[in-house]
Design a protein around this motif. Structure first.
Motif, PDB file in Angstrom:
ATOM      1  N   GLU A   1       4.625   9.017   0.133  1.00 15.63           N
ATOM      2  CA  GLU A   1       3.322   8.570  -0.387  1.00 15.63           C
ATOM      3  C   GLU A   1       2.137   9.120   0.431  1.00 15.63           C
ATOM      4  OE1 GLU A   1       2.420   4.392   0.174  1.00 15.63           O
ATOM      5  OE2 GLU A   1       3.514   4.285   2.045  1.00 15.63           O
TER       6      GLU A   1
ATOM      7  N   ARG B   1       6.366   3.022  14.638  1.00 15.95           N
ATOM      8  CA  ARG B   1       7.400   3.020  13.605  1.00 15.95           C
ATOM      9  C   ARG B   1       7.108   2.037  12.471  1.00 15.95           C
ATOM     10  NH1 ARG B   1      13.449   0.884  14.087  1.00 15.95           N
ATOM     11  NH2 ARG B   1      14.298   1.948  12.266  1.00 15.95           N
TER      12      ARG B   1
ATOM     13  N   LYS C   1      10.098   7.352   8.275  1.00 15.81           N
ATOM     14  CA  LYS C   1       8.910   7.743   7.502  1.00 15.81           C
ATOM     15  C   LYS C   1       7.832   8.046   8.531  1.00 15.81           C
ATOM     16  CE  LYS C   1       5.758   5.705   4.111  1.00 15.81           C
ATOM     17  NZ  LYS C   1       5.631   4.574   3.166  1.00 15.81           N
TER      18      LYS C   1
ATOM     19  N   PHE D   1      -4.425   6.659   5.225  1.00 14.41           N
ATOM     20  CA  PHE D   1      -4.163   7.211   6.558  1.00 14.41           C
ATOM     21  C   PHE D   1      -3.544   8.594   6.478  1.00 14.41           C
ATOM     22  CE2 PHE D   1      -4.265   2.619   6.815  1.00 14.41           C
ATOM     23  CZ  PHE D   1      -5.141   2.414   7.863  1.00 14.41           C
TER      24      PHE D   1
ATOM     25  N   TRP E   1       4.060   3.254  10.475  1.00 11.23           N
ATOM     26  CA  TRP E   1       4.395   4.436   9.667  1.00 11.23           C
ATOM     27  C   TRP E   1       5.204   4.032   8.442  1.00 11.23           C
ATOM     28  CZ3 TRP E   1       6.067   8.897  13.571  1.00 11.23           C
ATOM     29  CH2 TRP E   1       4.907   9.331  14.234  1.00 11.23           C
ATOM     30  N   GLY E   2       6.114   3.100   8.640  1.00  8.60           N
ATOM     31  CA  GLY E   2       6.939   2.637   7.528  1.00  8.60           C
ATOM     32  C   GLY E   2       6.096   2.079   6.389  1.00  8.60           C
ATOM     33  N   SER E   3       4.884   1.584   6.735  1.00 12.36           N
ATOM     34  CA  SER E   3       3.980   1.056   5.706  1.00 12.36           C
ATOM     35  C   SER E   3       2.842   2.023   5.397  1.00 12.36           C
ATOM     36  CB  SER E   3       3.401  -0.286   6.168  1.00 12.36           C
ATOM     37  OG  SER E   3       4.448  -1.218   6.320  1.00 12.36           O
ATOM     38  N   GLY E   4       3.005   3.284   5.797  1.00  7.56           N
ATOM     39  CA  GLY E   4       1.986   4.282   5.471  1.00  7.56           C
ATOM     40  C   GLY E   4       0.699   4.130   6.255  1.00  7.56           C
ATOM     41  N   MET E   5       0.807   3.582   7.485  1.00  6.15           N
ATOM     42  CA  MET E   5      -0.380   3.407   8.319  1.00  6.15           C
ATOM     43  C   MET E   5      -0.220   4.184   9.625  1.00  6.15           C
ATOM     44  SD  MET E   5      -0.501  -0.619   7.472  1.00  6.15           S
ATOM     45  CE  MET E   5      -1.194  -1.149   9.024  1.00  6.15           C
ATOM     46  N   ASN E   6      -1.356   4.430  10.294  1.00  2.62           N
ATOM     47  CA  ASN E   6      -1.293   5.202  11.536  1.00  2.62           C
ATOM     48  C   ASN E   6      -2.598   5.025  12.299  1.00  2.62           C
ATOM     49  OD1 ASN E   6      -0.154   6.934  13.412  1.00  2.62           O
ATOM     50  ND2 ASN E   6      -0.614   8.798  12.285  1.00  2.62           N
TER      51      ASN E   6
ATOM     52  N   PHE F   1       6.686   7.141  19.271  1.00  3.55           N
ATOM     53  CA  PHE F   1       7.118   6.762  17.925  1.00  3.55           C
ATOM     54  C   PHE F   1       7.400   5.262  17.822  1.00  3.55           C
ATOM     55  CE2 PHE F   1      10.755   7.544  14.596  1.00  3.55           C
ATOM     56  CZ  PHE F   1      10.040   6.860  13.638  1.00  3.55           C
ATOM     57  N   ILE F   2       8.028   4.719  18.855  1.00  8.16           N
ATOM     58  CA  ILE F   2       8.495   3.341  18.747  1.00  8.16           C
ATOM     59  C   ILE F   2       7.325   2.374  18.516  1.00  8.16           C
ATOM     60  CG2 ILE F   2       8.513   2.762  21.226  1.00  8.16           C
ATOM     61  CD1 ILE F   2      11.192   2.017  18.560  1.00  8.16           C
TER      62      ILE F   2
ATOM     63  N   PHE G   1       2.314  10.943   4.014  1.00  7.22           N
ATOM     64  CA  PHE G   1       3.517  10.575   4.773  1.00  7.22           C
ATOM     65  C   PHE G   1       4.730  11.354   4.285  1.00  7.22           C
ATOM     66  CE2 PHE G   1       0.666   7.527   6.325  1.00  7.22           C
ATOM     67  CZ  PHE G   1       1.169   7.093   7.534  1.00  7.22           C
TER      68      PHE G   1
ATOM     69  N   THR H   1      -1.535   7.798   1.693  1.00  9.98           N
ATOM     70  CA  THR H   1      -2.326   6.568   1.824  1.00  9.98           C
ATOM     71  C   THR H   1      -3.690   6.933   2.401  1.00  9.98           C
ATOM     72  OG1 THR H   1      -1.777   6.043   4.117  1.00  9.98           O
ATOM     73  CG2 THR H   1      -0.171   5.389   2.441  1.00  9.98           C
TER      74      THR H   1
ATOM     75  N   ILE I   1      -4.989  -0.239  14.546  1.00 10.60           N
ATOM     76  CA  ILE I   1      -5.261   0.229  13.186  1.00 10.60           C
ATOM     77  C   ILE I   1      -6.750   0.141  12.944  1.00 10.60           C
ATOM     78  CG2 ILE I   1      -4.895  -2.031  12.092  1.00 10.60           C
ATOM     79  CD1 ILE I   1      -3.460   0.173  10.025  1.00 10.60           C
ATOM     80  N   TYR I   2      -7.273   1.134  12.241  1.00  4.51           N
ATOM     81  CA  TYR I   2      -8.710   1.150  11.960  1.00  4.51           C
ATOM     82  C   TYR I   2      -8.907   1.335  10.467  1.00  4.51           C
ATOM     83  CZ  TYR I   2      -8.355   1.943  16.898  1.00  4.51           C
ATOM     84  OH  TYR I   2      -8.005   1.826  18.215  1.00  4.51           O
ATOM     85  N   ARG I   3      -9.445   0.312   9.814  1.00  2.00           N
ATOM     86  CA  ARG I   3      -9.759   0.437   8.388  1.00  2.00           C
ATOM     87  C   ARG I   3     -11.265   0.623   8.278  1.00  2.00           C
ATOM     88  NH1 ARG I   3      -5.517  -0.406   5.000  1.00  2.00           N
ATOM     89  NH2 ARG I   3      -3.740  -1.574   5.837  1.00  2.00           N
TER      90      ARG I   3
END
Lengths: 593, 593
Positions: A527, B456, A440, A531, B459-464, B452-453, A534, A529, B507-509
């Motif tokens: 999805e 990963r 993803k 961010f 990204w799997g949780s829709g974050m970047n 990517f590593i 995706f 998000t 991560i930046y929220r």
């Protein structure tokens, strides 16, 4: 004149007569694509090398061939005794033919090449490498025609319609879309040299090439008119009349340079220097403003439309049924009758031929046993190929052209009981395959960012493969299609929703065996998000993966779940098209791990 | 003239007088590096924006600023009410200042810029974008000097020796190595414009810049002589005499263009167009053959030698001790005394100052609480910054310059009890951090393959995160150093043994908090197999990672093992330098998960 040595001698005589010190022969034709007709198979005729990509250089004291890692072992074999040296570069530190030329040209010397089959891009790289070296380059240097007796003519086949139920879009709509993009790029004309671009745009197909349903042609797209350069006899009257109605004019194939040069005078022309010959470039650029970019059809056709995606899903079932029947037949009959690599390839094509709308193989089927499977693009010699023995690894990489899509799939199965190492290798490759299939990633991701995930498990065990992980796949067009790829190379193309790409990690143990697991994966939007958007892949190829080669303890829970879910989908979609016996067999092959 | 609006008005008057339609101001100085002296902080003076990278464009109706994703939120804040618009591009689809220019220049118009601080590369890109638009570019357009009253002078500091116990190589040896490489590239002269290249080559350091121990200078390396362009007063007599003995001649800093132009006449000159101003390029290229490439010192200095690697290991202990003492102090005193972002930064610098051979911070310390930590490169305003409250996330990104190396490390700790989302975010980032730290990859791998590593799990949780994962790090030089990086960008540099790179997923929220975990990782050679040489990273930064932010159930066994092993190493190396109380505290912080 039969031997490579004799041909080489004739070429050297011609070089001497023309005052050429160094002659370059690329493995290409005027369209600079991957698949080229026999008429342009100069390197094969000259050296005996059958790989699809190579460059030959000849001087008075040297004759050598460069190719890529897919063909290293094959080139070494096929060139043995030919008089042509195989120049093997390092895996990552390249020593390419440009390096050789740059180091070996003499000041004041003359380099020769046939500008009709040499790309503008490569020509510029060559010029750059020779900068300041006082070397002239003769681009009108065809030394082959006069010495190639019995050269095959250019192919001839009839065009046929690729109707909207398959293409998903009328040709007039596609043409409008291309013109709209041309407007954005301020291009008065768009020169198309890649024949799959032209087939896609005009919704036609043909049989000029063995593995791609294409017709040799060039096209020049203007605001009102399209000039289509093609042997007129290839276009049936009905099609010609349909073309005429929407402003497509048919002109002789070999008048492209001349006509394009005069038509575009004073206008801007968009073209891709990677697939435009230096001869054609020279005639276009003389009197017009050039805009260089990848072609618009290349970008548009890489994103499959809804109709295409629907047809691909159907084609994958047909293709999977053929493969399943083939592997069932193999498992039932191996040991009872004699089998060779080539007889297996024939059998597989027989099963594919039973499928509706099948047009032919999408590339030369690779059926490779044991050490032959360690050659990534092995094709058995004419004749039978190696006999399939009692124990070993059998790799089958094959694909079909259907009206509703192009397939490309590889499975590796054990013959007899696999070794521990074979199981370990297979499992690591499978991990890579599954992890790419499950990836993803945010919209905007390029293929090179995803390549690692398919290699990670292998790299962790000190293993690797020297080719990319995935190539784009055409739709009833070339099985290898740009612009995207998933590989270590710095391809800037973003992997977009609708792109169809292969997922084929592999391992090659020279002299022992090779393993490759290949499915096609279709990118779609997942999805959105905070961010951003995706993306994910949907694995569309449908064929069981051999469980007897899997070391289950090396897979994690998510990987096992992916495989079980995939196998359940394979059974559900394939089994309705099987006989009772085949069904029982597939049921067992797809049972949860 | 105090306000941005007044300065803008003056600039527009000057534009009108000079007949300039569009004026470009880059955030650079004549060396085109990242760290620039106050004298050249034109954009800061003009707009109030304090980020390190930006471009300003002014026309009679528009005034706008472009920057990169690190500074998006900051730019929006700082430009509010300035009269300058913040032009925010998309995350991946860029709309850069070149796009703006290309769309907004008028035919026949004149674009102005100061060629002394505009790179050759950018100038060429600009020319290319303006091709066919009939626009002239005036590269001698300094409109700033006449209106900037009270402009800071160029910095002055004394050079000091960076002896071989730190540098690992005599300057004469480095010079020989550079000349050897020049020979391979057929370069008679090598023009060095990046001041860290010059410091490395000559084994000197200075204090012209706030965060990098450098001296403003240019150098021209010839086969026998080196011309060093620098304020002569900066070189102490002893050093000048050592220079003289090995053919290093000191010349006035501002005579570079003139002297280089005459010295190189008729010769070949190697230089990097990315860090050579268009003015300098014009004077070099007039009468010489140019060879364009990354500088030789840039390549050589990125591979740390054995002495350097040994010193880095020692420096990491010192730096880790300072950080440990700081976090211990914070945890003991938070709630007892008032603390602000800036008072914490001062405290941390105080702890670093107690370490031997500490020269200063390697960049402006980022101590950011809650929503401020969501700004990747936040620096508190002058004064105190935000008060550290009772609950939230505290991000500390800091580094030091030592004679034996440069550090850069980020830790995020909770103040009070963290939320479930904070723990989930932290754990995903930690997974990325650990997986990059554990990565094994074949020799020849580029940074973009490894990016990517680190992403990963996220990204799997829709974050970047919108910045790279790792930058190269200098050795008692710039904290951001090329040529390698680990990021989505297509940087072709191979990650080689001896390269020091950061590992900083984040991560930046926005409006809530940011989390970043950063260590430096050193590449080394791992096993060699039949598939080639494999590489790994050694994590060299030493500071505990906050366990109360980890959701252990989301880590797999290998990740937990890595963390426990890292923590055990941190304790073993740091604890001997702590007080008894600190030791007990660190023991608990580094206990196995």
């Amino acid at each position: 004149m039969n031997s490579s040595a004799e041909k080489l001698a004739s070429l050297r005589t011609a070089l001497l007569q023309k005052g050429i010190n160094l002659y370059i022969i690329p493995s290409s034709d005027p369209h600079l694509g991957e698949y080229i007709p026999d008429h342009w198979q100069i390197i094969n005729w000259l050296t005996g090398f059958t790989g699809s990509a190579a460059t030959v250089i000849i001087t008075d004291t040297f004759a050598g061939l460069w190719t890529d890692s897919r063909y290293f072992i094959q080139a070494e074999k096929q060139l043995f005794g030919s008089g042509f040296e195989f120049v093997k570069p390092g895996l990552f530190q390249r020593y390419d033919f440009m390096d050789f030329i740059s180091e070996n040209v003499e000041t004041g010397g003359k380099t020769g090449l046939d500008g009709r089959i040499f790309s503008t891009d490569n020509f510029r790289r060559l010029q750059k490498r020779l900068e300041g070296k006082m070397v002239s380059i003769d681009t009108h240097c065809d030394l082959i025609t006069s010495i190639w007796t019995g050269r095959p003519p250019l192919p001839f086949s009839l065009a046929f319609d690729h109707p909207v139920e398959f293409s998903g879009k009328e040709r007039s709509v596609k043409i409008s879309e291309v013109r709209e993009q041309m407007g954005k790029q301020n291009a008065d004309y768009h020169l198309l040299t890649s024949i799959d671009d032209i087939m896609w745009l005009l919704n036609i197909r043909g049989n000029d090439l063995k593995y791609s349903p294409l017709l040799l042609s060039f096209a020049l797209v203007g605001a009102e008119q399209i000039l289509l350069f093609i042997d007129e006899a290839k276009i049936p009257i009905k099609l010609a009349s349909a073309f005429d109605k929407i402003g497509i004019t048919i002109l002789p194939y070999d008048e492209i340079s001349e006509i394009v040069s005069s038509v575009t005078e004073g206008h801007s022309v968009l073209f891709n220097p990677q697939v435009t010959s230096v001869e054609l470039f020279n005639s276009v650029s003389k009197n017009s403003r050039t805009i260089e970019d990848i072609s618009i059809p290349a970008r548009l056709k890489s994103i499959k439309n809804k109709t295409e995606i629907g047809n691909i899903a159907n084609v994958m079932i047909k293709d999977g049924v053929a493969l399943t029947k083939f592997f069932h037949w193999f498992s039932s009959n191996h040991g009872r009758e004699s089998m060779t690599e080539n007889s297996l390839s024939d059998k597989l094509i027989e099963f594919r031929s039973q499928q509706k709308d099948f047009l032919g193989s999408s590339f030369a089927t690779i059926t490779a046993f044991n050490e032959n499977s360690a050659l990534p693009h092995y094709i058995p010699e004419e004749g039978s190929g190696v006999v399939i023995g009692e124990r070993g690894m059998l790799l089958v990489d094959s694909g079909g052209q259907y009206m509703g899509g192009t397939t490309d799939i590889t499975r590796t199965i054990p013959v007899g009981i696999p070794s521990t190492q074979q199981k370990m290798d297979f499992t690591l490759i499978l991990k890579g395959h599954i992890n790419l299939a499950m990836a993803k990633f945010p919209n905007g991701t390029r293929g090179y960012q995803l390549d690692f995930i398919a290699r990670r498990a292998m790299w962790g065990s000190g293993m690797n493969y020297a080719h990319g992980t995935g190539h784009g796949v055409g739709y009833c067009l070339n099985v290898h299609e740009g612009p995207q790829s998933i590989s270590p190379a710095d391809n800037k193309t973003v992997i977009e929703a609708g792109m169809l790409t292969s997922n084929e990690p592999a391992i090659y143990r020279e002299g022992e065996y090779g393993i490759r697991i290949e499915n096609l994966i279709l990118c779609y939007e997942d999805e959105e998000t905070e961010f951003g958007q995706f993306m994910r892949f949907d694995t569309v190829s449908l064929c069981y993966i051999e469980k007897s080669l899997i070391d289950k303890s090396s897979l994690d829970q998510k990987e096992i779940e992916w495989l079980n879910k995939y196998h359940s989908e394979v059974y559900d979609k394939i089994s309705p098209h099987l006989t009772g016996e085949e069904k029982i067999w597939l049921k067992e092959k797809t049972e949860p791990l």
